[in-house]
Enzyme design. Structure first.
Site, PDB file in Angstrom:
ATOM      1  CG  ASP A  76      -1.885   1.118   1.357  1.00  0.00           C
ATOM      2  OD1 ASP A  76      -1.830   2.224   0.505  1.00  0.00           O
ATOM      3  OD2 ASP A  76      -2.883   1.160   1.911  1.00  0.00           O
ATOM      4  CE1 TYR A 170      -7.625  11.031 -10.504  1.00  0.00           C
ATOM      5  CE2 TYR A 170      -8.437  12.548 -12.293  1.00  0.00           C
ATOM      6  CZ  TYR A 170      -7.715  11.429 -11.792  1.00  0.00           C
ATOM      7  OH  TYR A 170      -7.161  10.603 -12.633  1.00  0.00           O
TER       8      TYR A 170
END
Length: 424
Positions: A76, A170
């Protein structure tokens, strides 16, 4: 289908690729494997996803089947210890790292009011922070390589306010990856490390976008990105750095004149979905057609057609007449949603479809009960959608459909359309 021949340039080189269990990351890994490269598959997917195929272990098997060597690592990119552990394992197995590909990314195409902070943090921690972290931790090893590259899958730094206005959170997160290229390409010049960015011109047919839209016929295959990445990673890092490249431009410069084989459907070669952040006139025209308040999570920014195509319209009243015949108690029970349609263009008006209350209902005007989803689109596109020619998710991604409210319920219209098509 790859159009770029493998040269062996990456033979024996070690690539550390984040998000390499599927999609573009895996495609880059497989292209390098054909050269006999070593690939660290750094991704989260250790157990099979119910809808998305591929794990770090299946990717590793594919890499080795093509002649490469693989090291699957559960990573991760938000976790510094996991990234460092994977790097340490790579050093033990392959004696170093030559190339870092920052591919892992999270996405939410939402405006400010509809971006929850958990999603905001996810995007920034994976996209910007994850890229910075992997680059920082790989740096000492890249300094020891005589062919050191960092390649970020991120867009050109386009300061057109439009690209910030539609999904500012984003855009910030993705541009953070690109700013790493801008800064590190200069910072790492003394170490002869090439730092560059690569971005697709069009939608890319990954399992994730297929799950979202159900249609990849207007996309290109991941091979176009992996071929472009291969060309870039074979270049001399001392001379090739600080570039923000577009996949098709890289390939055209490499002598690939006909990109048709990369299209999922050759018939749509001139009708491809464009990716975001590119000021192509067609892209801007379609992107500006819609700013959605609903969440399209994690997948793709494609929202425009490569070429405009005029479509013939339908009769909205007749359509709703057909729709009324498809309403059944079973459909109401399965759908449990109220839709309002704001139709624009030649047949402007407001219509509703209640598949939640009683035996269901549809007709002109706003629904009696609150709408779960409000859909706004041109009458021509509306007709195509209910004729089964245009899927809701695809219409949304193409900028032909604006959705307010519950995106998941809006996408349940797909079942309605299948039923309508069968009746017709």
């Amino acid at each position: 289908m790859s159009l770029v021949a493998n040269t062996g340039k990456l033979a024996g080189r070690t690539l550390f690729i984040t998000g390499a269990s599927r999609g573009i990351g895996k495609a880059i890994a497989l292209k390098a494997a054909k050269d006999g490269a070593n690939v660290v598959v750094a991704a989260k997917t250790a157990e099979p996803h119910p809808k998305l195929p591929g794990t770090i272990y299946t990717a590793a098997e594919e890499i080795e089947a093509l002649g490469g060597k693989a090291l699957p690592c559960i990573v991760d990119v938000r976790d510094e210890k996991q990234v460092q552990k994977a790097i340490d394992e790579a050093v033990k197995k392959f004696n170093g790292i030559d190339i870092l590909v920052n591919n892992a990314s999270a996405i939410s195409l939402t405006g400010t009011a509809h971006t929850d902070m958990k999603r905001y943090d996810l995007m920034h921690n994976i996209n910007t922070r994850g890229t910075f972290l992997a680059s920082k931790l790989c740096l000492p090893l890249l300094q020891n390589s005589d062919h050191a590259h960092i390649l970020n899958l991120s867009p050109p730094l386009n300061m057109n306010p439009y690209w910030f206005s539609i999904h500012v959170a984003y855009t910030m997160a993705k541009y953070g990856m690109s700013m790493c290229v801008l800064g590190m390409s200069e910072e790492f010049k003394p170490y002869n490390i090439g730092v560059n960015a690569l971005w697709p011109k069009t939608a890319i047919a990954t399992a994730a976008i297929e799950m979202l839209t159900g249609d990849t016929s207007t996309s290109r295959k991941p091979d176009i990105v992996s071929d472009a990445a291969y060309v870039m990673l074979c270049k001399d890092p001392k001379k090739y750095t600080g570039k923000f490249e577009i996949d098709e431009d890289v390939l055209k410069a490499a002598g690939i004149k006909d990109l048709t084989p990369y299209a999922c459907d050759p018939k749509n070669v001139d009708n491809l979905l464009l990716d975001g952040f590119l000021d192509d006139p067609a892209s801007l025209a379609h992107h500006k057609a819609t700013v959605s308040s609903a969440a399209v999570r994690r997948y793709h920014t494609s929202a425009a057609r490569y070429a405009e195509k005029s479509e013939s319209g339908g009769q909205i009243p007749q359509l709703f007449g057909l729709i009324s015949k498809t309403i059944t108690p079973e459909l109401v029970k399965k759908t449990q949603a109220v839709f309002q349609f704001n139709v624009k263009g030649k047949e402007e008006g407001v219509w509703h479809l209640d598949l939640k209350n009683g035996d269901g209902a549809c007709g002109q005007g706003e629904p009696k009960n609150p709408a779960d989803a409000v859909l706004t689109m041109d009458s021509n596109n509306f007709a195509d959608m209910f004729a089964g020619k245009l899927k809701p998710a695809t219409a949304f991604m193409m900028g032909k459909l604006k959705i307010k409210g519950d995106m998941q319920k809006a996408m349940k219209l797909e079942k309605m359309m299948k039923s309508l098509k069968a009746k017709a």
